[in-house]
Motif scaffolding. Structure first.
Motif, PDB file in Angstrom:
ATOM      1  N   ILE A  88       0.829  -1.213   0.000  1.00 14.40           N
ATOM      2  CA  ILE A  88       0.000   0.000   0.000  1.00 14.40           C
ATOM      3  C   ILE A  88       0.864   1.264   0.000  1.00 14.40           C
ATOM      4  CG2 ILE A  88      -0.331   0.467   2.491  1.00 14.40           C
ATOM      5  CD1 ILE A  88      -3.384   0.586   1.835  1.00 14.40           C
ATOM      6  N   SER A  89       2.043   1.190   0.586  1.00  9.72           N
ATOM      7  CA  SER A  89       2.941   2.352   0.554  1.00  9.72           C
ATOM      8  C   SER A  89       3.452   2.596  -0.866  1.00  9.72           C
ATOM      9  CB  SER A  89       4.114   2.154   1.520  1.00  9.72           C
ATOM     10  OG  SER A  89       4.968   1.106   1.079  1.00  9.72           O
ATOM     11  N   GLU A  90       3.775   1.528  -1.595  1.00  9.51           N
ATOM     12  CA  GLU A  90       4.219   1.669  -2.979  1.00  9.51           C
ATOM     13  C   GLU A  90       3.099   2.228  -3.849  1.00  9.51           C
ATOM     14  OE1 GLU A  90       7.101   1.462  -4.087  1.00  9.51           O
ATOM     15  OE2 GLU A  90       8.289   0.128  -2.841  1.00  9.51           O
ATOM     16  N   LEU A  91       1.880   1.749  -3.584  1.00  5.10           N
ATOM     17  CA  LEU A  91       0.734   2.206  -4.361  1.00  5.10           C
ATOM     18  C   LEU A  91       0.486   3.693  -4.142  1.00  5.10           C
ATOM     19  CD1 LEU A  91      -1.485   1.112  -6.260  1.00  5.10           C
ATOM     20  CD2 LEU A  91      -2.933   0.812  -4.257  1.00  5.10           C
ATOM     21  N   ILE A  92       0.506   4.129  -2.893  1.00 10.89           N
ATOM     22  CA  ILE A  92       0.291   5.554  -2.580  1.00 10.89           C
ATOM     23  C   ILE A  92       1.425   6.400  -3.152  1.00 10.89           C
ATOM     24  CG2 ILE A  92       0.191   7.236  -0.701  1.00 10.89           C
ATOM     25  CD1 ILE A  92      -1.276   5.103   0.955  1.00 10.89           C
ATOM     26  N   SER A  93       2.634   5.895  -3.059  1.00 11.36           N
ATOM     27  CA  SER A  93       3.793   6.627  -3.556  1.00 11.36           C
ATOM     28  C   SER A  93       3.690   6.900  -5.049  1.00 11.36           C
ATOM     29  CB  SER A  93       5.073   5.833  -3.263  1.00 11.36           C
ATOM     30  OG  SER A  93       6.198   6.473  -3.798  1.00 11.36           O
TER      31      SER A  93
ATOM     32  N   ALA B 163       7.011   9.386   1.569  1.00 15.46           N
ATOM     33  CA  ALA B 163       7.616  10.725   1.637  1.00 15.46           C
ATOM     34  C   ALA B 163       8.472  11.016   0.409  1.00 15.46           C
ATOM     35  CB  ALA B 163       8.462  10.846   2.902  1.00 15.46           C
ATOM     36  N   GLU B 164       9.048   9.999  -0.185  1.00 13.24           N
ATOM     37  CA  GLU B 164       9.920  10.183  -1.349  1.00 13.24           C
ATOM     38  C   GLU B 164       9.147  10.188  -2.663  1.00 13.24           C
ATOM     39  OE1 GLU B 164      12.793   7.068  -0.933  1.00 13.24           O
ATOM     40  OE2 GLU B 164      13.872   8.079   0.698  1.00 13.24           O
TER      41      GLU B 164
END
Length: 1260
Positions: free
Chosen positions: A609-614, A651-652
């Protein structure tokens, strides 16, 4: 056991009811297992006599339990009773009573197997008593089963006690050979002769092999020939290292039976021949070298032998450039379009219906094809130097056999191909021959995919799993090679994910693993038009109740999240990436809410989910809701680290995400995590905070940063340099985005940094970050930052110390580098004041040594980066310090002079040269100054012209001092010569070469060692000269003087790391001489006596250490150019080295070799056992000091780790010596057993590597 209890047991044993007799024996077993079990002589006699009767009981259950009881009882009764039992059982075995034969043999084997595995008198007498009787039974018994049981019992005795009856070896050999072809099922006699071959001395072993060779030459009976070849194969597998010298006679004899058309119809014979070839390749890898081509050709020919499906034997292949093995059918191209699932299913149905048509035919030709494939597997595994040839000649044939109709053959073919890809992966990692191998595989990819894709719908689970294993390996080994075949491969994955069989777990996992690799290692654009069709299947896999499938599917989802968004969003038609992202986000959020899931699933969904949001956060709905959920998950210790890392990914991101709405709370949480003991939590928090600061740092207020600096200041220390590095990096980032935070940094961080700078262990990335931190600080425009307030605390670190409590040299260097950084990046006025201040310290009559040292090192650091020629008398002050009483001061002055001179060559270099010529007493110090000058200048690409005019005079000075009596001076001269050569390699390296032929040992060693310093990893200007002249330097490996050879080894070592391509061209010359340097040379060992003390001085230790270190490097970058057997044998020689460092280096190398080529290590396994056993069981004297005890423990643990890694190799359990080492030497010693168990459980991590990766499962 009391007499009353014995009487009761005997009464029950005499009962007519077989159940009561059974229970009586069972009760006896319970008693025997007790530690205090003991019988008097009378009870012992009665009990044994009755049990011998029960061996012939009418009830089979009673018989078997009695035999089991004998196994336990043997160690609890007298030796005479044991011999009596063996005698009576032997008599029954050899009697005419056929019913007694089998159970008597079983009981005898239990007796033999239950005696202590030691060289006791009982075992000797038992062996010498039983073997003649068994031999008599083999020769004279009319019952074949008795003969076979006698053979088996002798084999058991050989395995356990072969050294106790050496005098009987010859008789056993004669009997076994005479009976070799006497039985329809020769398995036992072949095993017996194999075990005997391992037990006898070399002469007897040679006579056994020669006897078999004679029989192979003379016997024309095909049945017998099969047995002889089977025996040779069995011997080879067990002790191939002893058989190697006989291969020149054996192989041509066996080749006849696979090449001669007269034996074409005998599939069993061909099968045996191919198995023997396989065993030769695996167990005699060096001696088999000359037959590799022949074995390859035969295997490629017979792998196509299929008379009932159309004999393809001898067919040709156009897929091979060499033309040796070509097949016209290989040119057929597979469709690149989208294959339907129905097409896969139809192909499979056709294949099965064909099999059913031939179901009734007695076809054993599959054994020949399978044996051929196994032989190819052995060749591929053990001959990395032949990899290119395998791609030319073997791969086309293997691809054709991918559609083999016999499953076991097909799986073996797959295994061969998998082994080849794994070897290729190792070779590509070493950067040798990479492009050619990639090109060779590229020519076969289309056919590989076409052939395998047709089998995605196969009914065999093993076949489908193997297909995905092959595809996964290809994808991981060769980037972007499968781009063109994405539609076909995605269809195969879809089919696997929709498999409805009850045992589809392994298939789903393997297909998901391939799916992830396919997406990661190929261009995203190739998947856009097809990926949508797999999303529903992926979602179903994510929802799978089995956590491993769910976690694997989420990992695929994570990769999709990173590549789903096109670079040019409007140019990809019929691809709704936003919908894919929305569907995945909805699913991920649903899973994220579930707290009952397995940890692996929880972590996988957070990453996904972090990769998706990123990547898609600007187009997804309810992103803030997800961010809050992730923030909530930070409170959970189990998922904390992965959550922190997830926020770093977010964040990145390059897209607009509503992270600022939770960012203050997030920063506060991360700052609090810096208090925790968990190092990974602290590291992750600091990295994440840095990413947040770089993007959102200017939005925070002072309160947020105050909390951050308060918590972070605790981490700026030498307790953990990596955490200190991360903390200072974050501090500098904060200062960049908000310069007004300078006062907080000066208040909270600077005092800690000053302490860190004075640490003697500050180095590497932590030191670089510290200097960058000070540079950022001094160049930041803020009134709170004052030069004096920054530099004075650094002065105080040194000035407040007495001479007695001085800091180590490294601390002076770090403090001086920090001061130099501040001075250079501050104003000119501040820099000038700093230099004048240090010169003033050097001018004082009464000096404070720590202050003088700081002044010298700081002047050197400043002078190396800034021209100090305007400061009068500077060189006089520095040279004046050469006469200081303190060696620390004179050494620092040398360093300072060299670095100051490097900053202004025209003014200072001539001074250094003149001083070397005219002041002999300062020569060593001045040469060190010269080294600093050359080193500093050689780091710059533009400084050659400034030193060019000085090179002739410098060369004359250096050459004149190659024979200097002082070794330290010669070492400095050597480094100067090498680094000077970097300025003009084509001219200066030949100048060095001219000096190699001198008679002076000192000069030869100095010049050969100089080349090491002329080799620079990042400078290619030296490559041409090195390539041209490297051999002329490396011939020093043959020098008569060990010091010169050591210089050559050190140069070779460095060249192997920095310029492997140049070393690889000379490996044929280098390797034999390198291997020779690993040997202990007695002429270099001297015994020195100091009164009653005797000290052994081994001058060859450094040579051996350097040789093994070089081998370690070559194993990494030149693996496919090494002859594996020679390499492994050389490593094994180090197992007997008396020097601890050399021994540990050999152990470490062997562990690495097991990973790369376990088959070659298996071939010499037995030869490793004795040196390992000696190391493991070595005991020191009682008065040994702690250092010796610690060193011995280190060697024992190292040897046990080798044993553990050896145990991972297939078939090691078939080695008698290895099994005995584990079971007897290690497991029966409580101390060793506990250490070994700790290694197995990884409770004591391997210092060489945390884990060794072995494939513990096989699909074949």
């Amino acid at each position: 056991m009391s007499s009353f209890a014995v009487d009761q047991t005997l009464d029950k044993m005499n009962n007519n009811d077989h159940d009561i007799r059974y229970m009586a024996v069972n009760d006896l077993i319970t008693q025997v297992k007790k530690e205090n079990f003991k019988l008097d002589t009378n009870n012992e006699n009665q009990l044994i006599n009755k049990m011998l009767q029960l061996v012939e009981d009418s009830s089979g259950n009673v018989q078997n339990l009695t035999v089991e009881c004998f196994g336990l009882l043997i160690s609890k009764i007298s030796e005479n009773q044991v011999k009596g039992i063996a005698r009576r059982l032997t008599t029954r075995l050899l009697s005419e009573d056929q019913e007694a034969h089998d159970i008597s043999a079983l009981a005898l084997r239990k007796v033999v197997g239950s005696t202590l595995n030691e060289q006791t008198k009982l075992n000797t007498e038992l062996s010498t008593q039983m073997i003649p009787q068994m031999l008599k039974g083999i020769d004279s018994s009319e019952f074949v089963n008795v003969q076979l049981e006698c053979i088996q019992i002798i084999t058991d005795l050989i395995i356990r006690f072969n050294t106790l009856f050496v005098d009987l070896h010859e008789k056993i050999k004669t009997t076994f050979i005479s009976k070799l072809t006497a039985y329809t099922a020769p398995g036992r006699i072949v095993e017996g002769l194999t075990q005997l071959s391992a037990a006898v001395n070399q002469n007897s072993f040679n006579s056994i092999i020669e006897e078999i060779i004679k029989k192979l030459e003379s016997d024309k009976e095909v049945k017998n020939i099969r047995i002889y070849i089977q025996t040779i194969s069995s011997i080879s597998r067990l002790i191939g290292y002893r058989l190697g010298s006989h291969l020149k006679k054996l192989v041509p004899l066996i080749l006849v039976y696979v090449e001669d058309d007269k034996y074409k119809e005998d599939d069993e014979l061909r099968d045996n021949c191919l198995h023997s070839f396989e065993s030769f390749v695996l167990r005699c890898p060096k001696e088999v070298g000359e037959f590799v081509t022949a074995f390859t050709k035969i295997s490629l020919k017979l792998i196509n032998y299929d008379p009932f499906y159309g004999d393809d034997e001898g067919s040709s292949y156009s897929g091979s450039e060499s033309g040796s093995f070509t097949d016209e059918s290989y040119t057929a191209s597979g469709s690149e379009g989208e294959d339907s699932f129905e097409e896969f299913q139809d192909d499979d149905d056709d294949e099965i219906s064909d099999e059913e048509d031939l179901n009734d035919v007695d076809d054993v030709s599959w054994k020949v094809r399978k044996a051929s494939a196994k032989c190819l597997t052995a060749l591929v595994s053990t001959r990395p130097e032949q990899t290119e040839m395998f791609y030319l000649d073997v791969v086309p044939v293997l691809i054709k056999k991918f559609d083999e109709h016999e499953e076991s053959v097909k799986l073996t073919v797959f295994e061969t191909f998998i082994k080849l890809i794994k070897q290729t992966k190792i070779i590509l990692a070493s950067k040798t021959g990479s492009k050619k191998i990639i090109d060779l595989l590229g020519k076969h990819v289309e056919k590989i995919i076409s052939t395998l894709a047709k089998q995605f719908g196969a009914k065999s689970l093993k076949v489908k799993v193997a297909i995905f294993t092959i595809l996964n390996l290809i994808t991981q080994t060769f980037d972007n090679v499968l781009d063109a075949y994405a539609p076909k491969l995605l269809n195969g994955i879809k089919l696997a994910l929709n498999d409805k069989s009850s045992s589809n777990t392994e298939l789903k996992l393997s297909s998901l693993s391939f799916f992830k690799s396919l997406l990661k290692h190929n261009s995203p654009e190739s998947f856009y038009s097809n990926i949508s069709k797999l999303i529903p299947d992926l979602i179903n896999a994510i929802k799978d109740p089995y956590y491993k499938i769910a976690a694997s599917a989420l990992k695929v989802g994570s990769v999709i999240s990173t590549m789903v968004r096109p670079k040019k969003e409007n140019e990809v038609k019929e691809y709704n990436w936003k919908q894919i992202g929305t569907d995945l986000h909805s699913l991920f959020f649903e899973i994220l809410q579930d707290q009952s899931l397995d940890q692996e699933v929880k972590e996988a969904v957070i990453i996904a989910i972090s990769e998706l949001i990123s990547n898609l956060g600007d187009v997804l709905p309810d992103v803030l809701k997800t961010l809050n959920m992730l923030l909530e998950r930070l409170s959970n210790e189990i998922t904390r680290v992965v959550c922190i890392q997830a926020f770093r990914t977010i964040a990145e991101s390059k897209v607009e995400i509503p992270l600022p709405k939770i960012i203050v709370k997030l920063m506060s949480s991360l700052a609090q995590f810096l208090r925790q003991k968990n190092r990974l939590v602290k590291q992750s928090s600091l990295r994440t905070m840095r990413s947040i600061v770089e993007k959102y740092g200017n939005t925070f207020n002072k309160k947020t940063y105050q909390e951050t600096f308060s918590e972070m200041s605790r981490l700026v220390s030498d307790d953990d340099l990596h955490l200190a590095h991360l903390s200072l990096r974050l501090s500098a980032n904060i200062l960049k985005v908000q310069p007004e935070m300078a006062s907080l940094i000066i208040d909270k961080i600077i005092p800690k940094v000053v302490e860190l700078v004075s640490s003697p262990i500050l180095q590497g990335i932590a030191l670089k970050t510290t200097l960058w931190f000070y540079k950022t600080l001094i160049t930041t425009k803020n009134s709170a930052i004052k030069f004096n307030s920054l530099i004075q605390p650094l002065y105080s670190v040194i000035k407040n110390r007495s001479t007695e409590e001085q800091l180590p040299k490294q601390a002076y260097l770090t403090v001086s580098q920090t001061i130099a950084t501040l001075a250079i990046f501050s104003s000119e006025d501040n820099c000038e004041k700093t230099v004048n201040g240090f010169m003033s310290e050097l001018s004082k009559k009464k000096t404070h040594e720590p202050t003088v040292l700081l002044a010298l090192y700081a002047l050197g650091e400043i002078g190396s980066r800034k021209d100090l020629s305007s400061f009068k008398n500077l060189t006089d002050l520095l040279i004046g310090c050469f006469d200081a009483k303190s060696e620390l001061i004179s050494s620092a002055a040398s360093y300072a002079l060299g670095n100051v001179a490097a900053g202004c060559l025209d003014k200072f270099l001539s001074v250094v040269i003149e001083q070397i010529k005219n002041v002999p007493k300062h020569q060593y110090l001045l040469f060190r100054s010269l080294k600093e000058i050359i080193s500093r200048i050689s780091e710059s690409e533009t400084e050659y012209e400034s030193i060019k005019k000085f090179i002739p005079s410098i060369l004359d000075l250096l050459f004149a001092n190659c024979e200097n009596k002082d070794e330290s001076t010669r070492n400095v001269v050597s480094e100067c010569l090498g680094k000077l050569a970097l300025f003009n390699p084509m001219e200066l390296i030949p100048e060095l070469k001219k000096k190699i032929s001198t008679k002076s040992v000192f000069t030869r060693a100095t010049i050969v060692g100089a080349l090491k310093f002329a080799i620079h990893k990042d400078k290619t200007t030296v490559d041409k000269a090195l390539k041209e002249h490297f051999h002329d330097f490396i011939i020093a490996l043959e020098d008569e003087n060990h010091t010169v050879r050591l210089s050559a080894l050190k140069t070779l070592n460095f060249a192997s790391q920095a310029k492997p391509h140049i070393v690889q061209e000379e490996l044929v010359y280098i390797l034999p001489r390198l291997y020779k340097e690993t040997q202990v040379k007695q002429e270099l060992i001297k015994i020195v006596k100091f009164g009653q003390l005797v000290h052994v001085v081994d001058s060859g230790v450094e040579n051996r250490k350097s040789a093994f270190d070089t081998m370690n490097i070559l194993l990494s970058n030149s693996y496919n150019l090494l002859e594996p057997t020679d390499f492994v044998v050389t490593i094994s020689n180090g197992f007997t080295d008396g020097n601890t460092e050399v021994l540990l280096a050999a152990h470490s190398l062997m562990k690495r070799m097991i990973r790369k080529n376990s088959e070659v290590v298996r071939a010499i396994l037995d030869s490793l056992i004795e040196p390992l056993k000696k190391t493991i069981t070595h005991e020191l004297k009682k008065d040994a000091d702690k250092q010796d005890l610690d060193e011995n423990e280190q060697k024992i643990f190292s040897a046990l780790r080798v044993v553990f890694n050896l145990s991972m190799i297939p078939d090691t359990d078939k080695s008698i010596k290895f099994t005995e080492l584990i079971n007897n030497t290690i497991q029966k010693n409580t101390n060793l057993a506990s250490k070994y168990e700790a290694i197995v459980d990884n409770r004591i991590p391997d210092p060489d590597q945390s884990t060794l990766e072995y494939s513990t499962t096989s699909y074949f």
